[in-house]
Structure formats: C-alpha cells, structure tokens
Scaffold this motif. Sequence first.
Motif, mmCIF file in Angstrom:
data_model
loop_
_atom_site.group_PDB
_atom_site.id
_atom_site.type_symbol
_atom_site.label_atom_id
_atom_site.label_comp_id
_atom_site.label_asym_id
_atom_site.label_seq_id
_atom_site.Cartn_x
_atom_site.Cartn_y
_atom_site.Cartn_z
ATOM 1 N N UNK A 64 0.829 -1.202 0.000
ATOM 2 C CA UNK A 64 0.000 0.000 0.000
ATOM 3 C C UNK A 64 0.865 1.255 0.000
ATOM 4 N N UNK A 65 1.948 1.229 0.777
ATOM 5 C CA UNK A 65 2.822 2.388 0.878
ATOM 6 C C UNK A 65 4.282 1.953 0.877
ATOM 7 N N UNK A 66 5.144 2.795 0.313
ATOM 8 C CA UNK A 66 6.582 2.588 0.347
ATOM 9 C C UNK A 66 7.249 3.909 0.716
ATOM 10 N N UNK A 67 8.156 3.869 1.666
ATOM 11 C CA UNK A 67 8.869 5.066 2.080
ATOM 12 C C UNK A 67 10.345 4.733 2.214
ATOM 13 N N UNK A 68 11.206 5.594 1.672
ATOM 14 C CA UNK A 68 12.652 5.401 1.775
ATOM 15 C C UNK A 68 13.252 6.492 2.653
ATOM 16 N N UNK A 69 14.399 6.183 3.254
ATOM 17 C CA UNK A 69 15.065 7.154 4.119
ATOM 18 C C UNK A 69 16.569 6.944 4.073
ATOM 19 N N UNK A 70 17.302 8.021 4.327
ATOM 20 C CA UNK A 70 18.759 7.971 4.426
ATOM 21 C C UNK A 70 19.156 8.561 5.767
ATOM 22 N N UNK A 71 20.103 7.901 6.437
ATOM 23 C CA UNK A 71 20.536 8.359 7.751
ATOM 24 C C UNK A 71 22.053 8.221 7.849
ATOM 25 N N UNK A 72 22.755 9.285 8.245
ATOM 26 C CA UNK A 72 24.211 9.248 8.373
ATOM 27 C C UNK A 72 24.612 9.068 9.831
ATOM 28 N N UNK A 73 25.831 8.524 10.037
ATOM 29 C CA UNK A 73 26.300 8.177 11.379
ATOM 30 C C UNK A 73 27.724 8.678 11.594
ATOM 31 N N UNK A 74 28.125 8.871 12.863
ATOM 32 C CA UNK A 74 29.479 9.348 13.147
ATOM 33 C C UNK A 74 30.551 8.287 12.938
ATOM 34 N N UNK A 75 30.158 7.002 12.897
ATOM 35 C CA UNK A 75 31.149 5.929 12.733
ATOM 36 C C UNK A 75 30.499 4.709 12.104
ATOM 37 N N UNK A 76 31.345 3.825 11.580
ATOM 38 C CA UNK A 76 30.855 2.565 11.029
ATOM 39 C C UNK A 76 30.178 1.744 12.118
ATOM 40 N N UNK A 77 30.776 1.713 13.302
ATOM 41 C CA UNK A 77 30.233 0.904 14.391
ATOM 42 C C UNK A 77 28.823 1.334 14.777
ATOM 43 N N UNK A 78 28.591 2.652 14.815
ATOM 44 C CA UNK A 78 27.260 3.125 15.195
ATOM 45 C C UNK A 78 26.211 2.745 14.142
ATOM 46 N N UNK A 79 26.610 2.743 12.873
ATOM 47 C CA UNK A 79 25.688 2.329 11.815
ATOM 48 C C UNK A 79 25.396 0.835 11.910
ATOM 49 N N UNK A 80 26.441 0.042 12.170
ATOM 50 C CA UNK A 80 26.267 -1.409 12.316
ATOM 51 C C UNK A 80 25.415 -1.720 13.545
ATOM 52 N N UNK A 81 25.686 -1.041 14.639
ATOM 53 C CA UNK A 81 24.896 -1.261 15.864
ATOM 54 C C UNK A 81 23.419 -0.958 15.620
ATOM 55 N N UNK A 82 23.146 0.106 14.887
ATOM 56 C CA UNK A 82 21.760 0.458 14.570
ATOM 57 C C UNK A 82 21.087 -0.648 13.766
ATOM 58 N N UNK A 83 21.805 -1.176 12.761
ATOM 59 C CA UNK A 83 21.251 -2.242 11.930
ATOM 60 C C UNK A 83 20.911 -3.464 12.764
ATOM 61 N N UNK A 84 21.835 -3.880 13.618
ATOM 62 C CA UNK A 84 21.614 -5.050 14.472
ATOM 63 C C UNK A 84 20.415 -4.827 15.381
ATOM 64 N N UNK A 85 20.341 -3.657 15.996
ATOM 65 C CA UNK A 85 19.249 -3.366 16.928
ATOM 66 C C UNK A 85 17.897 -3.273 16.225
ATOM 67 N N UNK A 86 17.887 -2.763 14.995
ATOM 68 C CA UNK A 86 16.639 -2.706 14.219
ATOM 69 C C UNK A 86 16.118 -4.116 13.959
ATOM 70 N N UNK A 87 17.017 -5.010 13.568
ATOM 71 C CA UNK A 87 16.616 -6.399 13.312
ATOM 72 C C UNK A 87 16.215 -7.097 14.598
ATOM 73 N N UNK A 88 16.942 -6.836 15.697
ATOM 74 C CA UNK A 88 16.608 -7.445 16.978
ATOM 75 C C UNK A 88 15.253 -6.983 17.485
#
Length: 255
Positions: free
Chosen positions: A128-152
């Motif tokens: 019904x709906x599709x939305x895209x987003x872009x988000x920048x991070x201060x480090x690779x680790x913070x981006x990876x941590x976000x990905x893991x936590x989103x999936x968890x």
Amino acid sequence: SALAKICHHHQLPMIPFGTGTGLEGGVGALKGGVCFSLRRMDQVLDLHQEDFDVTVEPGVTRKGLSSYLRDTGLWFPVADGTVLHTAGKGRRPRKTSASYNLTNLFVGSEGTLGIITKATLRLYGIPESMVSAVCSFPSVQSAVDSTVQILQAGVAIALIEFLDDVMINACSRFNNLSYEVTPTLFLEFHGSSKSMQEQVSITEEITRDNGGSDFAWAEDEETRGRLWKACHDAWYAALALRPECKTSAIYLLVT
C-alpha cells in the motif's frame, strides 16, 4: 547444452556469465576455459498472476522485470537482509524440499555446479505504501549497531543498505549528490500507513540513540529512485575512483 557437452568432452572449464554485476572475481578465467555469456537470454517466459510467480531467463535484470510487471500489481522485491544459519547455533531452518534441496544448492554454487537457463521467481503484491530514508552516522560501528538493533527489535524493514564514508563519497561524486561523507544507511519501509508509522518510529529512535542524523525522506517513486541511486550505481562509482582500472567482470567481457 550442446556447447557444455563439447566442453565436457574436451575437459574445458566452463564459466557462466550473467549480467556482470558480480564484483568478487568469480568469473575470472584463472585457468582458461570457455565463457558462456547469458546476457541475450533476457526473455520473460511465463507469468502466472494468480499463482504469484514468473518464469524468466537468466539475462533478465531486476529493472527489466520491474518494467514488465508494472501494470500487473505485482513486483519482485530484492533480498531483505535476513540471515539464516543453516547449521550451528542450535537453529534449524524450515524444511524447503521433499528430498535434496537442489534449488538452493544450485543458486548458492554461483555457477560451479551448472548453468541456470531458466528460473521461476516468487512475486508479491505491491504494498500500500513505500517510504525510503537515508541516515548518516558518526562511525561505522554506530551504523552497524543500529542495523543489528533494528533487526533485533523485529522491525519488518524491507531494505537496508550500508555505505561507508569512502563509498558514499564516491557515489555522491559520481552522481553529483550532496550526501554527507560519513557512514550511511539507506532504508526502505513497506506496508500499510499504520504499520509503517510504528516501524519508522522504532527505527528513528534506534538510530538516534546511536548518534544517527535525522532521516532524509522520500515517498514518491521518482524521489525514492533518486535517493537509492547512490547504492544502485556503487559499482560504477567505485570504478570512477580509479579511471584506468577495470573489474574482473568487465575484463572477461572485453576479452
């Protein structure tokens, strides 16, 4: 089939070549051999809308299939990032075949066990709906941590892609984009308006806790396409960093 029989008779290595998107060097003819180019096998052979599947030849691209399905109300989504441990960690996948799982064996072999000349793909109704987003991070680790936590957190996120500062810079330069040169996540949410509100709210909270920037949003198809262009052109952007270089896929194609 006839060419493969000849190569087998003469003990010549066979190298299947699809649309040239692989970057691992798997198509490099390190010990010689014959390259089977499948690019002209680009026909959609059969579509069963009522059964949600389509049969295609190996040269059909993601964009080509999307264009073919445009007026059917169906689409073929790319992988959603789910990781399945087929052994170990005490986890067992659901049974996927009555005996040997030859489909996943062949797909996973990347051309080392045989040449796929036709495939039937599972289709899905357009959300019904599709939305895209872009988000920048201060480090690779913070981006990876976000990905893991989103999936968890069990967020049913449709797509999530990561580019480090080197690649986001290369992609921005190649496409004349203005992305911040920091590790970046590209995300996409699918579903009803109500379900997406919850998904987005949880994701924003997680990324914010990890130092992520405010989301840059895109809802209409054209804007979402521009937003994802950096990821889709990553191969060409990487080549542009060193103009005289070529990937192994291009080299094999030229020779």
